[in-house]
Design a protein around this motif. Structure first.
Motif, short mmCIF file in Angstrom:
data_model
loop_
_atom_site.label_atom_id
_atom_site.label_comp_id
_atom_site.label_asym_id
_atom_site.label_seq_id
_atom_site.Cartn_x
_atom_site.Cartn_y
_atom_site.Cartn_z
N PRO A 65 1.12 12.37 -8.26
CA PRO A 65 0.20 13.91 -9.32
C PRO A 65 -0.64 14.77 -7.40
N PHE A 102 2.35 1.75 -3.38
CA PHE A 102 1.97 2.29 -4.34
C PHE A 102 1.37 3.88 -4.51
N CYS A 103 0.76 3.94 -2.93
CA CYS A 103 0.63 5.44 -2.24
C CYS A 103 1.88 6.57 -2.93
N MET A 104 3.05 5.38 -2.56
CA MET A 104 4.55 6.24 -2.99
C MET A 104 3.77 6.89 -4.56
N PHE A 145 0.87 -1.12 0.18
CA PHE A 145 0.10 -0.03 0.16
C PHE A 145 1.07 1.69 -0.06
N VAL A 146 2.21 1.13 0.53
CA VAL A 146 3.26 2.34 1.25
C VAL A 146 3.08 2.76 -0.10
N TYR A 192 2.08 6.07 -7.13
CA TYR A 192 0.88 6.55 -8.30
C TYR A 192 -0.26 7.57 -7.67
N VAL A 193 0.07 7.57 -6.08
CA VAL A 193 -1.06 8.27 -5.31
C VAL A 193 -1.01 9.70 -4.77
N TRP A 194 0.45 9.83 -4.05
CA TRP A 194 0.30 11.16 -3.61
C TRP A 194 1.66 12.49 -4.37
#
Lengths: 263, 156
Positions: free
Chosen positions: B28, B20-22, B17-18, B24-26
């Motif tokens: 943009p 992925f977050c780092m 999760f971390v 693809y999420v954070w």
């Protein structure tokens, strides 16, 4: 109440038992794992949806909501962590939202999920009394320790990366008493302090949520009185849920910040 | 409440999760936020600058209006002065012209008068001589009596 013929002890025990598969150490709590991953996926997909279309123009309402959370985490991290590390802020965001979502499951009335699971289990031909479903992952020590352990590994990793193995050992041995013959004593103190960090992280979150869940279960056994009591406890718990998520997040950032700094 | 393999599963989930977050999420989202913050800051600065410019332009316009009014009245004053000057000059010139023409006319009249007088005098002298000749019934020696004749002419 699950059913009339159960004693209170059975009821509570049933609610606090995980759906386990496997033997000994290799037991897996399917409910903890499933619900936590489900919550994690909700977090990632909902935030990813914003990230894919994110632009600097006029934001949509959902984008605004997500950006508020991101901005909040970003300002918190920036005020605490002064180094440059692309991992810290996303890590803090993941912990905060994930823990928050998992804690929020605590507000689902205590019988909803286990009862539904029992009905499904019964429909599939299992004995309903042996179907266990403990929905809130943060009331499982495995969950909170896993989070704390992840943070602990990062603490060790960055301590060694930023200060070198020598520097890290020096930090563990040369304070608070900078005298060679007391180094062994310093080492014991510092190791205890070091281990206390992840342990307190894991136990604080677990303790708060477990206690909250337990009180919800106890309230659920008081018959009609449970309605006002449940309301009052839920309102109070509404405070605890984000607070515990935030404390876990901010302490993670603080500990990693300490790991980056020379003392 | 026992520690078991769930922990390992959760740890793996946490790491995934971390990451992925780092990835693809954070980036943009924070990028969009920071870009928008920059845009808003720029917009506010631009509006401040525009306001400042407007105030300056207004002041400048006011000043220019005052200047223009002053210049216009100065031009009018000058024009009036010039007008008076032109009239005066014209008057002086006309006076001079008049005097000149008058003097010329006078001189011509005088010359005419003198010429006529001379003519008259000559004719009177001739008339006088003819009269005297007739009276005396004889011819007069003009050369012998020219002095008398001249005296006569001079007396006319």
């Amino acid at each position: 109440m699950a059913s009339g013929e159960l004693t209170s002890k059975d009821y509570i025990t049933h609610h606090l038992t995980n759906w386990s598969v496997g033997e000994g150490f290799w037991t897996v709590h399917v409910d903890t794992l499933g619900w936590s991953i489900f919550m994690g996926l909700i977090f990632l997909f909902s935030f990813r949806a914003v990230a894919k279309t994110a632009n600097a123009g006029v934001p949509t309402k959902w984008q605004c909501a997500v950006e508020m959370v991101v901005e909040f985490i970003d300002s918190t991290v920036k005020s605490t962590f002064h180094g440059k590390n692309p991992l810290i802020a996303p890590l803090a965001l993941t912990i905060f939202v994930w823990v928050l979502l998992m804690n929020l499951l605590d507000l689902v009335p205590v019988d909803f999920i286990p009862w539904t699971a029992q009905q499904i289990g019964a429909a599939m031909g299992y004995d309903p009394h042996s179907v266990y479903m403990k929905a809130v992952p943060t009331t499982d020590l495995n969950m909170t320790i896993a989070l704390a352990l992840g943070v602990f590994i990062l603490m060790i990793y960055y301590s060694i990366k930023m200060k070198g193995i020598g520097g890290f050992i020096k930090e563990l041995t040369t304070q608070p008493f900078n005298t060679p013959w007391l180094y062994w004593f310093n080492f014991i103190l510092e190791v205890v302090a070091l281990l206390a960090k992840p342990l307190s992280l894991a136990l604080r979150l677990f303790g708060n949520l477990y206690a909250g869940e337990l009180i919800f279960i106890l309230i659920a056994m008081t018959g009609l009185y449970q309605l006002p009591m449940h309301f009052v406890w839920a309102v109070f718990h509404l405070l605890v849920i984000p607070l515990q998520a935030f404390i876990f997040t901010i302490l993670t950032v603080v500990y990693l910040s300490m790991a980056h700094e020379h003392h | 409440m026992n520690i078991n393999a769930t922990l390992i599963g959760e740890l793996i989930a946490f790491v995934v999760f971390v990451l992925f977050c780092m990835k693809y999420v954070w980036p943009p989202i924070i990028g969009a936020i920071e870009t928008r913050q920059q845009k808003i800051a720029d917009g506010l600065a631009a509006s401040d600058r525009a306001e400042q410019d407007l105030r300056l332009a207004q002041e400048k316009a006011k000043q220019q209006l005052v200047d223009a009014k002053a210049q216009a009245s100065a031009v009018i004053d000058q024009a009036k002065k010039r007008e008076a000057q032109i009239i005066e000059e014209a008057a002086v010139k006309a006076q001079a012209e008049r005097d000149k023409i008058l003097a010329q006319a006078k001189a011509e009249v005088e010359a005419e008068r003198i010429r006529a007088k001379e003519e008259l005098r000559k004719q009177v002298a001739a008339l006088a001589v003819a009269g005297a000749e007739r009276i005396l019934q004889r011819s007069i020696d003009e050369a012998a009596h020219s002095d008398i004749l001249d005296k006569l002419v001079a007396e006319l």
